[in-house]
Design a protein around this motif. Structure first.
Motif, PDB file in Angstrom:
ATOM      1  N   LYS A  22     -43.064 -20.934 -25.642  1.00 34.85           N
ATOM      2  CA  LYS A  22     -42.604 -22.121 -26.349  1.00 34.85           C
ATOM      3  C   LYS A  22     -41.131 -21.972 -26.742  1.00 34.85           C
ATOM      4  O   LYS A  22     -40.329 -22.886 -26.555  1.00 34.85           O
ATOM      5  CB  LYS A  22     -43.439 -22.363 -27.609  1.00 34.85           C
ATOM      6  CG  LYS A  22     -44.852 -22.804 -27.346  1.00 34.85           C
ATOM      7  CD  LYS A  22     -45.589 -22.966 -28.661  1.00 34.85           C
ATOM      8  CE  LYS A  22     -47.070 -23.152 -28.448  1.00 34.85           C
ATOM      9  NZ  LYS A  22     -47.795 -23.254 -29.721  1.00 34.85           N
ATOM     10  N   LEU A  23     -40.766 -20.809 -27.292  1.00 39.60           N
ATOM     11  CA  LEU A  23     -39.389 -20.570 -27.702  1.00 39.60           C
ATOM     12  C   LEU A  23     -38.444 -20.529 -26.498  1.00 39.60           C
ATOM     13  O   LEU A  23     -37.359 -21.103 -26.532  1.00 39.60           O
ATOM     14  CB  LEU A  23     -39.285 -19.269 -28.503  1.00 39.60           C
ATOM     15  CG  LEU A  23     -39.970 -19.265 -29.866  1.00 39.60           C
ATOM     16  CD1 LEU A  23     -39.898 -17.879 -30.489  1.00 39.60           C
ATOM     17  CD2 LEU A  23     -39.343 -20.298 -30.776  1.00 39.60           C
ATOM     18  N   PHE A  24     -38.868 -19.837 -25.450  1.00 39.97           N
ATOM     19  CA  PHE A  24     -38.041 -19.730 -24.251  1.00 39.97           C
ATOM     20  C   PHE A  24     -37.828 -21.102 -23.611  1.00 39.97           C
ATOM     21  O   PHE A  24     -36.707 -21.476 -23.275  1.00 39.97           O
ATOM     22  CB  PHE A  24     -38.690 -18.765 -23.242  1.00 39.97           C
ATOM     23  CG  PHE A  24     -37.870 -18.543 -22.017  1.00 39.97           C
ATOM     24  CD1 PHE A  24     -36.718 -17.772 -22.064  1.00 39.97           C
ATOM     25  CD2 PHE A  24     -38.236 -19.103 -20.802  1.00 39.97           C
ATOM     26  CE1 PHE A  24     -35.951 -17.562 -20.930  1.00 39.97           C
ATOM     27  CE2 PHE A  24     -37.470 -18.907 -19.663  1.00 39.97           C
ATOM     28  CZ  PHE A  24     -36.330 -18.128 -19.733  1.00 39.97           C
ATOM     29  N   GLY A  25     -38.895 -21.875 -23.470  1.00 40.01           N
ATOM     30  CA  GLY A  25     -38.790 -23.223 -22.898  1.00 40.01           C
ATOM     31  C   GLY A  25     -37.938 -24.140 -23.757  1.00 40.01           C
ATOM     32  O   GLY A  25     -37.136 -24.919 -23.255  1.00 40.01           O
ATOM     33  N   GLY A  26     -38.098 -24.054 -25.070  1.00 38.22           N
ATOM     34  CA  GLY A  26     -37.298 -24.865 -25.981  1.00 38.22           C
ATOM     35  C   GLY A  26     -35.820 -24.504 -25.913  1.00 38.22           C
ATOM     36  O   GLY A  26     -34.958 -25.381 -25.945  1.00 38.22           O
ATOM     37  N   THR A  27     -35.535 -23.213 -25.790  1.00 36.78           N
ATOM     38  CA  THR A  27     -34.147 -22.769 -25.682  1.00 36.78           C
ATOM     39  C   THR A  27     -33.515 -23.287 -24.400  1.00 36.78           C
ATOM     40  O   THR A  27     -32.384 -23.799 -24.419  1.00 36.78           O
ATOM     41  CB  THR A  27     -34.064 -21.230 -25.728  1.00 36.78           C
ATOM     42  OG1 THR A  27     -34.652 -20.771 -26.950  1.00 36.78           O
ATOM     43  CG2 THR A  27     -32.635 -20.745 -25.626  1.00 36.78           C
ATOM     44  N   ILE A  28     -34.214 -23.170 -23.288  1.00 37.17           N
ATOM     45  CA  ILE A  28     -33.700 -23.671 -22.004  1.00 37.17           C
ATOM     46  C   ILE A  28     -33.454 -25.174 -22.101  1.00 37.17           C
ATOM     47  O   ILE A  28     -32.417 -25.688 -21.670  1.00 37.17           O
ATOM     48  CB  ILE A  28     -34.670 -23.349 -20.853  1.00 37.17           C
ATOM     49  CG1 ILE A  28     -34.796 -21.839 -20.657  1.00 37.17           C
ATOM     50  CG2 ILE A  28     -34.236 -24.022 -19.557  1.00 37.17           C
ATOM     51  CD1 ILE A  28     -33.515 -21.138 -20.271  1.00 37.17           C
ATOM     52  N   PHE A  29     -34.387 -25.906 -22.680  1.00 33.74           N
ATOM     53  CA  PHE A  29     -34.248 -27.356 -22.839  1.00 33.74           C
ATOM     54  C   PHE A  29     -33.007 -27.689 -23.663  1.00 33.74           C
ATOM     55  O   PHE A  29     -32.219 -28.559 -23.301  1.00 33.74           O
ATOM     56  CB  PHE A  29     -35.515 -27.935 -23.502  1.00 33.74           C
ATOM     57  CG  PHE A  29     -35.418 -29.395 -23.798  1.00 33.74           C
ATOM     58  CD1 PHE A  29     -35.565 -30.331 -22.793  1.00 33.74           C
ATOM     59  CD2 PHE A  29     -35.159 -29.846 -25.092  1.00 33.74           C
ATOM     60  CE1 PHE A  29     -35.471 -31.685 -23.050  1.00 33.74           C
ATOM     61  CE2 PHE A  29     -35.055 -31.196 -25.371  1.00 33.74           C
ATOM     62  CZ  PHE A  29     -35.217 -32.118 -24.344  1.00 33.74           C
ATOM     63  N   LEU A  30     -32.807 -26.992 -24.780  1.00 38.42           N
ATOM     64  CA  LEU A  30     -31.649 -27.245 -25.631  1.00 38.42           C
ATOM     65  C   LEU A  30     -30.328 -26.913 -24.933  1.00 38.42           C
ATOM     66  O   LEU A  30     -29.337 -27.639 -25.087  1.00 38.42           O
ATOM     67  CB  LEU A  30     -31.757 -26.457 -26.934  1.00 38.42           C
ATOM     68  CG  LEU A  30     -32.825 -26.947 -27.912  1.00 38.42           C
ATOM     69  CD1 LEU A  30     -32.897 -26.012 -29.122  1.00 38.42           C
ATOM     70  CD2 LEU A  30     -32.536 -28.362 -28.351  1.00 38.42           C
ATOM     71  N   SER A  35     -25.552 -28.938 -22.709  1.00 41.65           N
ATOM     72  CA  SER A  35     -24.516 -28.918 -21.671  1.00 41.65           C
ATOM     73  C   SER A  35     -24.173 -30.328 -21.223  1.00 41.65           C
ATOM     74  O   SER A  35     -22.997 -30.673 -21.054  1.00 41.65           O
ATOM     75  CB  SER A  35     -24.965 -28.089 -20.469  1.00 41.65           C
ATOM     76  OG  SER A  35     -25.157 -26.750 -20.843  1.00 41.65           O
ATOM     77  N   PHE A  36     -25.182 -31.152 -20.987  1.00 40.26           N
ATOM     78  CA  PHE A  36     -24.941 -32.533 -20.596  1.00 40.26           C
ATOM     79  C   PHE A  36     -24.164 -33.278 -21.681  1.00 40.26           C
ATOM     80  O   PHE A  36     -23.207 -33.993 -21.393  1.00 40.26           O
ATOM     81  CB  PHE A  36     -26.256 -33.270 -20.307  1.00 40.26           C
ATOM     82  CG  PHE A  36     -26.788 -33.022 -18.930  1.00 40.26           C
ATOM     83  CD1 PHE A  36     -26.087 -33.407 -17.803  1.00 40.26           C
ATOM     84  CD2 PHE A  36     -28.022 -32.406 -18.769  1.00 40.26           C
ATOM     85  CE1 PHE A  36     -26.582 -33.190 -16.535  1.00 40.26           C
ATOM     86  CE2 PHE A  36     -28.532 -32.177 -17.497  1.00 40.26           C
ATOM     87  CZ  PHE A  36     -27.805 -32.564 -16.380  1.00 40.26           C
ATOM     88  N   LEU A  37     -24.563 -33.114 -22.928  1.00 39.36           N
ATOM     89  CA  LEU A  37     -23.867 -33.778 -24.034  1.00 39.36           C
ATOM     90  C   LEU A  37     -22.419 -33.312 -24.145  1.00 39.36           C
ATOM     91  O   LEU A  37     -21.515 -34.116 -24.369  1.00 39.36           O
ATOM     92  CB  LEU A  37     -24.604 -33.550 -25.348  1.00 39.36           C
ATOM     93  CG  LEU A  37     -25.916 -34.301 -25.515  1.00 39.36           C
ATOM     94  CD1 LEU A  37     -26.608 -33.878 -26.807  1.00 39.36           C
ATOM     95  CD2 LEU A  37     -25.676 -35.802 -25.512  1.00 39.36           C
ATOM     96  N   TYR A  38     -22.186 -32.018 -23.971  1.00 39.49           N
ATOM     97  CA  TYR A  38     -20.837 -31.470 -24.041  1.00 39.49           C
ATOM     98  C   TYR A  38     -19.945 -32.093 -22.967  1.00 39.49           C
ATOM     99  O   TYR A  38     -18.817 -32.512 -23.250  1.00 39.49           O
ATOM    100  CB  TYR A  38     -20.860 -29.948 -23.892  1.00 39.49           C
ATOM    101  CG  TYR A  38     -19.486 -29.345 -23.788  1.00 39.49           C
ATOM    102  CD1 TYR A  38     -18.682 -29.201 -24.911  1.00 39.49           C
ATOM    103  CD2 TYR A  38     -18.979 -28.932 -22.561  1.00 39.49           C
ATOM    104  CE1 TYR A  38     -17.409 -28.661 -24.822  1.00 39.49           C
ATOM    105  CE2 TYR A  38     -17.707 -28.397 -22.456  1.00 39.49           C
ATOM    106  CZ  TYR A  38     -16.928 -28.251 -23.589  1.00 39.49           C
ATOM    107  OH  TYR A  38     -15.667 -27.735 -23.491  1.00 39.49           O
ATOM    108  N   VAL A  39     -20.436 -32.165 -21.727  1.00 40.54           N
ATOM    109  CA  VAL A  39     -19.645 -32.729 -20.632  1.00 40.54           C
ATOM    110  C   VAL A  39     -19.355 -34.203 -20.883  1.00 40.54           C
ATOM    111  O   VAL A  39     -18.222 -34.670 -20.684  1.00 40.54           O
ATOM    112  CB  VAL A  39     -20.371 -32.521 -19.282  1.00 40.54           C
ATOM    113  CG1 VAL A  39     -19.729 -33.331 -18.173  1.00 40.54           C
ATOM    114  CG2 VAL A  39     -20.399 -31.046 -18.921  1.00 40.54           C
ATOM    115  N   ILE A  40     -20.335 -34.939 -21.346  1.00 39.83           N
ATOM    116  CA  ILE A  40     -20.143 -36.372 -21.610  1.00 39.83           C
ATOM    117  C   ILE A  40     -19.143 -36.586 -22.745  1.00 39.83           C
ATOM    118  O   ILE A  40     -18.204 -37.380 -22.632  1.00 39.83           O
ATOM    119  CB  ILE A  40     -21.494 -37.050 -21.927  1.00 39.83           C
ATOM    120  CG1 ILE A  40     -22.349 -37.111 -20.665  1.00 39.83           C
ATOM    121  CG2 ILE A  40     -21.289 -38.438 -22.514  1.00 39.83           C
ATOM    122  CD1 ILE A  40     -23.787 -37.508 -20.906  1.00 39.83           C
ATOM    123  N   ILE A  41     -19.297 -35.856 -23.843  1.00 38.50           N
ATOM    124  CA  ILE A  41     -18.406 -36.008 -24.993  1.00 38.50           C
ATOM    125  C   ILE A  41     -16.986 -35.571 -24.645  1.00 38.50           C
ATOM    126  O   ILE A  41     -16.013 -36.242 -24.998  1.00 38.50           O
ATOM    127  CB  ILE A  41     -18.957 -35.246 -26.213  1.00 38.50           C
ATOM    128  CG1 ILE A  41     -20.216 -35.947 -26.720  1.00 38.50           C
ATOM    129  CG2 ILE A  41     -17.911 -35.128 -27.319  1.00 38.50           C
ATOM    130  CD1 ILE A  41     -20.999 -35.163 -27.750  1.00 38.50           C
TER     131      ILE A  41
END
Length: 126
Positions: A22-30, A35-41
């Protein structure tokens, strides 16, 4: 009415997973979403900053040109980015991305009037 009243569905699978997954999957998701938000902003910030900058025209010379080729693995096509470095009268230098058709017309050593806005190349007249 559903034929499976006790079927917990996707959240049932998540509920039964070990905490590590759960933690590993959540970290990858975040990381991916971040990354997408950073590139867009960052793109929006650069665009807004360039729009807010005044259009400047000054005497400059072409001192260097470079290309950056990326992609092109397997069946995908490669792309080329073009950059020209201009030296202004005060000795400062600015590297601007240019379109490929303009890149071919500029020669190292050319002197003329450079017009740019922020990090956007507008024009160069000999």
């Amino acid at each position: 009415m559903s034929g499976f009243p006790d079927d917990p569905g996707f959240f049932g699978i998540i509920k039964e997973m070990p905490l590590f997954f759960k933690l590993f999957g959540g970290t990858i998701f975040l990381v991916v979403v971040g990354s997408f938000l950073y590139v867009i902003i960052r793109g929006l910030w650069t665009w807004t900053s360039n729009n807010a900058s005044e259009v400047l025209t000054c005497t400059a010379g072409v001192v260097d040109k470079r290309t950056e080729v990326w992609g092109g693995t397997g069946n995908s096509r490669s792309r080329t980015s073009y950059y020209v470095t201009f030296e202004l009268v005060d000795g400062s230098r600015i590297e601007l991305p240019v379109r490929g058709d303009r890149f071919g017309y500029l020669v190292v050593g050319d002197q003329g009037e450079l017009t740019y806005q922020g990090t956007r190349f507008k024009d160069f007249r000999r």
